[in-house]
Design a protein around this motif. Structure first.
Motif, PDB file in Angstrom:
ATOM      1  N   GLY B  13       0.781  -1.233   0.000  1.00 28.81           N
ATOM      2  CA  GLY B  13       0.000   0.000   0.000  1.00 28.81           C
ATOM      3  C   GLY B  13       0.817   1.289   0.000  1.00 28.81           C
ATOM      4  O   GLY B  13       0.624   2.144  -0.872  1.00 28.81           O
ATOM      5  N   PRO B  14       1.767   1.444   0.940  1.00 30.19           N
ATOM      6  CA  PRO B  14       2.519   2.713   0.992  1.00 30.19           C
ATOM      7  C   PRO B  14       3.251   3.027  -0.314  1.00 30.19           C
ATOM      8  O   PRO B  14       3.201   4.166  -0.787  1.00 30.19           O
ATOM      9  CB  PRO B  14       3.507   2.485   2.133  1.00 30.19           C
ATOM     10  N   ALA B  15       3.886   2.017  -0.893  1.00 30.19           N
ATOM     11  CA  ALA B  15       4.613   2.253  -2.145  1.00 30.19           C
ATOM     12  C   ALA B  15       3.648   2.657  -3.248  1.00 30.19           C
ATOM     13  O   ALA B  15       3.920   3.566  -4.041  1.00 30.19           O
ATOM     14  CB  ALA B  15       5.394   1.002  -2.546  1.00 30.19           C
ATOM     15  N   MET B  16       2.485   1.984  -3.284  1.00 31.49           N
ATOM     16  CA  MET B  16       1.500   2.322  -4.300  1.00 31.49           C
ATOM     17  C   MET B  16       0.978   3.741  -4.102  1.00 31.49           C
ATOM     18  O   MET B  16       0.745   4.471  -5.059  1.00 31.49           O
ATOM     19  CB  MET B  16       0.322   1.338  -4.247  1.00 31.49           C
ATOM     20  N   PHE B  17       0.816   4.117  -2.850  1.00 33.92           N
ATOM     21  CA  PHE B  17       0.347   5.474  -2.555  1.00 33.92           C
ATOM     22  C   PHE B  17       1.354   6.503  -3.068  1.00 33.92           C
ATOM     23  O   PHE B  17       0.980   7.486  -3.717  1.00 33.92           O
ATOM     24  CB  PHE B  17       0.135   5.621  -1.042  1.00 33.92           C
ATOM     25  N   VAL B  18       2.636   6.248  -2.805  1.00 38.14           N
ATOM     26  CA  VAL B  18       3.672   7.176  -3.286  1.00 38.14           C
ATOM     27  C   VAL B  18       3.662   7.240  -4.809  1.00 38.14           C
ATOM     28  O   VAL B  18       3.678   8.327  -5.403  1.00 38.14           O
ATOM     29  CB  VAL B  18       5.071   6.756  -2.765  1.00 38.14           C
ATOM     30  N   LEU B  19       3.579   6.080  -5.452  1.00 42.43           N
ATOM     31  CA  LEU B  19       3.569   6.074  -6.922  1.00 42.43           C
ATOM     32  C   LEU B  19       2.313   6.735  -7.473  1.00 42.43           C
ATOM     33  O   LEU B  19       2.336   7.339  -8.545  1.00 42.43           O
ATOM     34  CB  LEU B  19       3.686   4.638  -7.455  1.00 42.43           C
ATOM     35  N   LEU B  20       1.234   6.616  -6.726  1.00 44.05           N
ATOM     36  CA  LEU B  20       0.000   7.285  -7.128  1.00 44.05           C
ATOM     37  C   LEU B  20       0.216   8.794  -7.180  1.00 44.05           C
ATOM     38  O   LEU B  20      -0.191   9.464  -8.130  1.00 44.05           O
ATOM     39  CB  LEU B  20      -1.093   6.948  -6.109  1.00 44.05           C
ATOM     40  N   ILE B  21       0.890   9.326  -6.156  1.00 41.36           N
ATOM     41  CA  ILE B  21       1.108  10.769  -6.097  1.00 41.36           C
ATOM     42  C   ILE B  21       2.111  11.238  -7.140  1.00 41.36           C
ATOM     43  O   ILE B  21       1.887  12.229  -7.831  1.00 41.36           O
ATOM     44  CB  ILE B  21       1.614  11.183  -4.694  1.00 41.36           C
ATOM     45  N   VAL B  22       3.230  10.518  -7.267  1.00 43.41           N
ATOM     46  CA  VAL B  22       4.295  11.035  -8.134  1.00 43.41           C
ATOM     47  C   VAL B  22       4.164  10.581  -9.581  1.00 43.41           C
ATOM     48  O   VAL B  22       4.781  11.168 -10.464  1.00 43.41           O
ATOM     49  CB  VAL B  22       5.712  10.697  -7.622  1.00 43.41           C
ATOM     50  N   ALA B  23       3.388   9.520  -9.859  1.00 41.45           N
ATOM     51  CA  ALA B  23       3.291   9.043 -11.245  1.00 41.45           C
ATOM     52  C   ALA B  23       1.859   9.070 -11.790  1.00 41.45           C
ATOM     53  O   ALA B  23       1.606   9.682 -12.824  1.00 41.45           O
ATOM     54  CB  ALA B  23       3.879   7.638 -11.362  1.00 41.45           C
ATOM     55  N   ALA B  24       0.926   8.438 -11.079  1.00 36.43           N
ATOM     56  CA  ALA B  24      -0.427   8.322 -11.632  1.00 36.43           C
ATOM     57  C   ALA B  24      -1.130   9.681 -11.681  1.00 36.43           C
ATOM     58  O   ALA B  24      -1.737  10.036 -12.695  1.00 36.43           O
ATOM     59  CB  ALA B  24      -1.243   7.331 -10.806  1.00 36.43           C
ATOM     60  N   LEU B  25      -1.024  10.434 -10.595  1.00 33.12           N
ATOM     61  CA  LEU B  25      -1.665  11.747 -10.567  1.00 33.12           C
ATOM     62  C   LEU B  25      -1.119  12.688 -11.652  1.00 33.12           C
ATOM     63  O   LEU B  25      -1.901  13.272 -12.414  1.00 33.12           O
ATOM     64  CB  LEU B  25      -1.518  12.359  -9.169  1.00 33.12           C
ATOM     65  N   PRO B  26       0.219  12.823 -11.769  1.00 35.67           N
ATOM     66  CA  PRO B  26       0.742  13.656 -12.861  1.00 35.67           C
ATOM     67  C   PRO B  26       0.293  13.178 -14.233  1.00 35.67           C
ATOM     68  O   PRO B  26      -0.023  14.003 -15.098  1.00 35.67           O
ATOM     69  CB  PRO B  26       2.258  13.517 -12.727  1.00 35.67           C
ATOM     70  N   LEU B  27       0.238  11.863 -14.417  1.00 36.62           N
ATOM     71  CA  LEU B  27      -0.196  11.328 -15.702  1.00 36.62           C
ATOM     72  C   LEU B  27      -1.636  11.760 -15.986  1.00 36.62           C
ATOM     73  O   LEU B  27      -1.966  12.194 -17.105  1.00 36.62           O
ATOM     74  CB  LEU B  27      -0.106   9.805 -15.670  1.00 36.62           C
TER      75      LEU B  27
END
Lengths: 289, 292
Positions: B13-27
């Motif tokens: 979960g935590p890693a996915m949350f970080v990737l959500l913020i730095v990768a998925a959201l910008p995308l």
């Protein structure tokens, strides 16, 4: 034996012994030439950093000269510490965050039974391969909106994008190599999953974690695009600091300083990289190649 | 089969949350803004304009040129470094004193900060009057170009840096793959009288196909998105001759402030490289199916 077979089939114009020593000499020459090509730029900037303004761009180039540390002294006075501190805090912080969230994720992806594991791994990998500008520009827009440009903690978080995918992939490969019998034995002894993870798997994976930490630090340290766009004025890293020199640099005086600045950026990571040299390939490829 | 959903949340979960913020959201933001006419100087008039930005892209000679120069740059740099790295790895098959040290030293360009490498090349090698390249060329009586300020020398200049930077990567990957190749087929081929080049082309390359395809994909993605070395060396100049896609997006967004349009450009940029990689993976997959 095979050597004999070959000599029968091929007409020889020179004695085999001479041919062999010619090949050895040619090979040695090629190796030396490659080494020079690979290392000359670093060697040259290292020399340049100790040169006086009069020597630094003189032609023909000088290799013997009166060394000076004036360039380094000027660089230190020129806010080097400011940039250095930003680089250390941002790279170091982001590596720490990456390891803290990345290692458990790698464990989970190695050991837990979950749906879409393969898809998840591929999605994570695609972040590693995507053009970074597609993240960098929207991040600039989001962070501007929120007033976070130049905010160090935000940069720490943003920098994880470079290393988190690599860490997850690499550490998962490490965990996959640890036999599951260890987990099972611990479970039979009544250890919880978390306990097993912390006191059995982490110690087993420690060499892997150390390697991944150093590699991530190198990649974060070298980063430029995100730093350039998102660091505003207050959190510019060394790489951004270096490119300030490239404005209008017609005077030779700055070239010595530029060299000193370059050496100061590169020296720590060259040393770190030689320490983890055996793992460099896996680090670069995220354990894929 | 039982699923560890709860544990997954805790560990992954935590890693996915970080990737959500730095990768998925910008995308998501990139996709969303690419359909608007958002201009940083006229932020108030931000409106949804559908696919107009994408239509504009394909009628924009500057964008088309940027796409073409990026592909050309990638092709040249990837091609040379793939061959170079492979040959280097072959060279290192021969044992000699200090071999492991040489192997380690050869990887230094790869870990050097790209911005530093590019700066060094630009200042010490490419400088028109006092650079080492022109000094050598001049001494040999050859013409001395103004490297980063002329076409096509600026293009070669960025290729040279990238090749110098990335050949060690191909070397590393090939070196490791060659290390793990079995010996028997080579001994057998040698006894059958196969020459050196025959053994390379008929045995080494086919046996290393997976590795080579992987290295190729990796190299393509790195060069295709390259920003650092090009921006530092030429800033996309002279004029716009070396304005590769990353630099194009950067210039559109942070010099012209046309951020909606710039984001549309980076979406196209990502799609193109995704298609290239997919095609290569399919090719490799088919190839493997055909063999087995």
């Amino acid at each position: 034996m095979s050597e004999q077979v070959r000599s029968v089939q091929r007409t020889r114009f020179i004695a085999p012994r001479v041919e062999r020593s010619l090949i050895t000499a040619g090979h040695a020459l090629l190796v030396v030439a490659t080494l020079v090509a690979a290392l000359f730029p670093l060697f040259w900037v290292f020399l340049g950093s100790f040169k006086l303004p009069a020597d630094v761009m003189r032609l023909p180039p000088v290799i013997i000269f009166e060394p000076t540390i004036a360039n380094y002294l000027t660089v230190i006075r020129d806010r080097f510490v400011f940039f250095f501190e930003n680089s250390v805090v941002i790279s170091g912080g982001s590596v720490l965050l990456t390891i803290i969230v990345g290692v458990p994720a790698a464990y989970g992806l190695s050991r837990l039974r979950i749906r879409f594991k393969k898809t998840l791994m591929l999605l994570i990998l695609s972040v590693r391969f995507a053009p970074y500008i597609i993240f960098a520009l929207p991040l600039f827009l989001i962070m501007s909106e929120l007033g976070l440009i130049g905010h160090r903690p935000s940069l720490v978080v943003v920098y994880t994008i470079i290393n988190l995918p690599v860490v997850i992939w690499l550490m998962r490969a490490f965990f996959d190599d640890i036999p599951t019998e260890l987990d099972e034995a611990a479970a039979i002894d009544g250890a919880s999953r978390f306990r097993t993870f912390m006191s059995i798997l982490i110690p087993c994976a420690r060499p892997g974690i150390a390697t991944v930490t150093i590699l991530s630090f190198i990649f974060a340290w070298n980063e430029y695009l995100f730093a350039l766009i998102l660091s505003g004025r207050d959190s510019q890293t060394l790489t951004v600091g270096l490119t300030r020199f490239l404005g209008g640099m017609e005077d030779a005086i700055r070239w010595g300083q530029l060299s000193a600045w370059s050496v100061a950026i590169v020296a720590p990571i060259v040393i770190l990289a030689l320490l983890v040299n055996r793992h460099l390939r896996r680090g670069f490829t995220g354990g894929l190649g | 089969m039982a699923r560890d959903t709860k544990a997954a949340l805790a560990y992954i979960g935590p890693a996915m949350f970080v990737l959500l913020i730095v990768a998925a959201l910008p995308l998501a933001v990139a996709l969303a803004t690419s359909t608007t006419n958002w201009h940083l100087h006229r932020a108030a008039q931000r409106e949804f304009i559908g696919l107009a930005n994408y239509i504009r892209l394909f009628g924009d000679p500057r964008f088309i040129y940027s796409l073409r120069v990026t592909l050309l740059y990638t092709a040249v740099s990837v091609g040379v470094s793939m061959v170079g790295g492979f040959v280097l790895a072959l060279m290192m098959r021969r044992t000699f004193p200090g071999r492991n040290l040489v192997r380690a030293l050869l990887t230094i360009p790869l870990i050097m900060t790209p911005v530093v490498s590019a700066t060094m090349y630009r200042v010490f090698f490419y400088d028109a009057d006092r650079g080492l390249f022109n000094w050598i060329l001049g001494t040999l009586g050859l013409p001395t170009p103004v490297w980063v300020a002329s076409w096509p020398m600026a293009f070669y200049a960025i290729c040279i840096i990238q090749i110098w930077f990335m050949t060690p990567f191909v070397f590393l990957v090939c070196d490791a793959a060659m290390e793990s190749l079995p010996r028997e087929p080579f001994d057998a081929a040698k006894i059958d009288g196969a020459g050196y080049f025959q053994r390379i082309f008929r045995l080494v390359i086919p046996m290393m196909r997976d590795t080579l395809i992987f290295a190729l994909i990796f190299r393509i993605t790195i060069d295709y998105r390259m920003f650092d070395t090009i921006y530092v060396t030429t800033r996309g100049g002279p004029a716009r001759y070396t304005e590769v896609m990353s630099v194009w997006v950067y210039n559109r967004a942070l010099r012209s402030f046309d951020v909606g349009y710039a984001n549309a450009g980076s979406v196209v940029m990502a799609l193109v490289v995704a298609l290239i990689c997919l095609a290569l993976m399919m090719y490799n997959y088919r190839r493997r199916e055909a063999v087995s």
